[in-house]
Design a protein around this motif. Structure first.
Motif, PDB file in Angstrom:
ATOM      1  N   ALA A   1      39.073  30.157  46.341  1.00 23.05           N
ATOM      2  CA  ALA A   1      37.826  29.851  47.050  1.00 23.05           C
ATOM      3  C   ALA A   1      36.623  30.339  46.250  1.00 23.05           C
ATOM      4  N   VAL A   2      36.725  31.539  45.698  1.00 20.74           N
ATOM      5  CA  VAL A   2      35.624  32.058  44.881  1.00 20.74           C
ATOM      6  C   VAL A   2      35.349  31.114  43.708  1.00 20.74           C
TER       7      VAL A   2
ATOM      8  N   SER B   1      36.944  36.235  55.210  1.00 21.40           N
ATOM      9  CA  SER B   1      37.936  37.110  54.563  1.00 21.40           C
ATOM     10  C   SER B   1      37.556  37.350  53.113  1.00 21.40           C
ATOM     11  N   LEU B   2      37.116  36.304  52.456  1.00 26.31           N
ATOM     12  CA  LEU B   2      36.672  36.433  51.076  1.00 26.31           C
ATOM     13  C   LEU B   2      35.615  37.523  50.981  1.00 26.31           C
TER      14      LEU B   2
ATOM     15  N   LEU C   1      31.657  35.741  41.468  1.00 26.79           N
ATOM     16  CA  LEU C   1      31.515  36.408  42.751  1.00 26.79           C
ATOM     17  C   LEU C   1      30.038  36.583  43.095  1.00 26.79           C
TER      18      LEU C   1
ATOM     19  N   ILE D   1      42.030  33.133  48.442  1.00 31.41           N
ATOM     20  CA  ILE D   1      40.697  33.739  48.392  1.00 31.41           C
ATOM     21  C   ILE D   1      40.096  33.607  46.992  1.00 31.41           C
ATOM     22  N   ASN D   2      40.915  33.881  45.991  1.00 28.12           N
ATOM     23  CA  ASN D   2      40.379  33.786  44.637  1.00 28.12           C
ATOM     24  C   ASN D   2      40.083  32.346  44.239  1.00 28.12           C
TER      25      ASN D   2
ATOM     26  N   GLU E   1      37.117  41.017  51.893  1.00 26.51           N
ATOM     27  CA  GLU E   1      37.962  41.600  50.848  1.00 26.51           C
ATOM     28  C   GLU E   1      37.120  42.109  49.685  1.00 26.51           C
ATOM     29  N   LYS E   2      36.256  41.248  49.205  1.00 22.92           N
ATOM     30  CA  LYS E   2      35.473  41.601  48.026  1.00 22.92           C
ATOM     31  C   LYS E   2      34.500  42.731  48.341  1.00 22.92           C
TER      32      LYS E   2
ATOM     33  N   GLU F   1      45.930  36.043  48.714  1.00 21.12           N
ATOM     34  CA  GLU F   1      44.980  36.396  47.658  1.00 21.12           C
ATOM     35  C   GLU F   1      44.664  35.205  46.765  1.00 21.12           C
TER      36      GLU F   1
END
Lengths: 195, 195, 195, 195
Positions: B17-18, B58-59, B102, B14-15, B62-63, B11
DNA sequence: GATGAATGAGAATTCATTCAT
DNA sequence: GATGAATGAATTCTCATTCAT
């Protein structure tokens, strides 16, 4: 020496770029591949364009410019805003049905381009937005649409719907008839916007 | 060794990356920058993801997955298709207003990604299209919309309009109120689609 | 067709090359820029010179040839080797003070040129070395300098000192007076070399 | 990530650059050739250096820095300015005789480099000029040289003579003995500068 | 599990030179 | 003689991915 930005080879290069990008995709459209397709040397591209970005921006500018000119001419021949709206959808779809390579390039591939190119594309698109806005404004004037119509909201609906429809069409390998969508979409718009 | 695809660092990456993509843009979001932001080593990313594309997919997954779950839950609490349509617009906008990073990433940046990522994004989006379609279908069932409603056409309008509105909002630096657009857009949709 | 190596345009091109190299530097002195400065077409340069290197070599050759001729004539008018040495320093400096563009080109820019050009420059410089050697030899003959004087060593000192002084002068933007250096340098040489 | 500028590979790359430039010349010293010679990947060079220019500047800086440190240490062991001057010539020549590849690189090849590199080289050389100036100033203090000695003029003579002698030696394929030039040049300097 | 130093493939662009007009 | 449009070879640098520690 500055880029020439005109002439036979200028157009040949732009059209070669459309073909190469449509066939190989944006990320596999190298300058040398475009040059080969245009039957010129790599260096020749730099006689007509500043750099690779300039080729892509010019491509969009030329094609979109011609599209907008055609659109304005077509719309001017149509009396009512109601029918102008239909013509706008029709001609937009027709353009891309007639030149599916161009459709792929402008709808899909160029959207992956780098920030500079995308910024320019956005600038060019605004001209098209103005055309849509004009149709909406004359609709308001003629009492077809309500005086309280938020033009930007309506334009976002019109452009968004048309654009998404085309994208969906391409993503489905152009299997459904885009032209068959003109009437239902026109009806949706009219009903949605009408006074 | 296969990618773990779960855990605290999963996680975190991913966060990160955002945040990195929102701040620096897609083309300046290198793996090493994401790793630094996530406070892990470059190589660690490959313990949790197959490759960089997998991080981006995946990002989005997930979102978007969380978004769709939330959306389904929210819609289930709303009785009429009419109000479901409003809720759909409202929640879509709210999500992006609440997390503008996002919004930038999914609306603007990820659209520049390479073909593989975009293909996956398209696949994930289909789940959202199904949600929209469900609202439309129950509208037809309940007699709110006509039996002859072309669901794809209508969905393209709905998604296209919402999407274009958000893009326009971001391109204008979020200066206008997105939430204020909910009612007018809802009205446009209803009027356009209503029997 | 062999290069003409003579005529009005031949000189125009050489002088244009001096101006362009002085202004833009060796690495920004493209053939097309020199052609434009000389008001001829790019291709015309190849009617008068074999290639770009030939332009640079010819430039050095013409300018250095004239310099050496002048130098020989000036020295012939001076009776003693002692005073010839002073005149050599004086005229060398005067030449470059009078034509600072040429100074920049020969002292700084042409030294960055490619091996072929530098080799030719070295060959041309030898003629100048011979002039220096003649002064030294007559000094030995006349008993001003010792019979055991190593001419090459002395010449390296003379040319090296003059050359380094000019380079230092240009690097300091010609702020100090080069002509004021004639006497002190002459004194250094004389004392160093004298019997 | 910034360039590391230190470590085993840092030195390996610099030394590889010296060898490659000495063997193939400045214009044929591509990054990939240097990488191969250093037995690292091309990309590794960019972990230790900003860019190719940085390799060349660092090369000059490292070698010249070591040279100047050695020089200062050597000179500090020599009591009189007279003998310091001899030691300066001797060590300068010895350094280049011991490492003829380095001699070729610094005397010939790096002088063709681009403006940025040459500017940095000039800056680094100033440190050496300061060393020479120190010797001259202590010579003046001790009454070896006249109080009216123009330090810049004298330094230009010393550096110019040494530099030209080395260039001449290399251009003659190192055929004459550079070390044999120490005494005559030292004598020339002393006589020229002495009170 | 975690690290991060090392890898190496891949592409835009410049500019001296040519040659048809 | 003069032109200048066209040519095309040649090179730096980035960054996703690996793997020894």
């Amino acid at each position: 020496m500055a880029a020439k930005r005109t002439g036979e080879k200028y157009e040949a290069i732009i059209n070669a770029a459309v073909r190469v990008i449509a066939q190989f995709g944006y990320h596999q459209a190298q300058v040398s591949k475009i040059a080969r397709e245009a039957k010129v040397a790599d260096g020749t591209i730099y006689l007509y364009f500043e750099n690779k970005d300039d080729v892509l921006i010019s491509l969009f500018n030329e094609k979109m410019g011609a599209f907008i000119t055609d659109m304005e001419q077509s719309l001017s021949k149509v009396p009512s805003p109601d029918q102008q709206l239909r013509e706008l959808i029709r001609l937009h779809f027709e353009y891309l049905v007639e030149d599916q390579q161009l459709a792929i390039v402008t709808q899909i591939e160029l959207r992956q381009s780098n920030p500079d190119v995308r910024r320019e594309i956005g600038r060019i698109l605004k001209k098209y937005f103005n055309v849509i806005d004009q149709v909406l404004l004359s609709g308001v004037e003629e009492g077809l649409f309500g005086k309280d119509l938020n033009v930007r909201t309506a334009r976002n609906m019109i452009f968004g719907t048309i654009d998404e429809t085309v994208t969906s069409w391409i993503m489905n390998d152009c299997k459904f008839s885009l032209m068959d969508q003109v009437e239902p979409i026109h009806r949706l718009f009219l009903k949605g916007l009408q006074n």
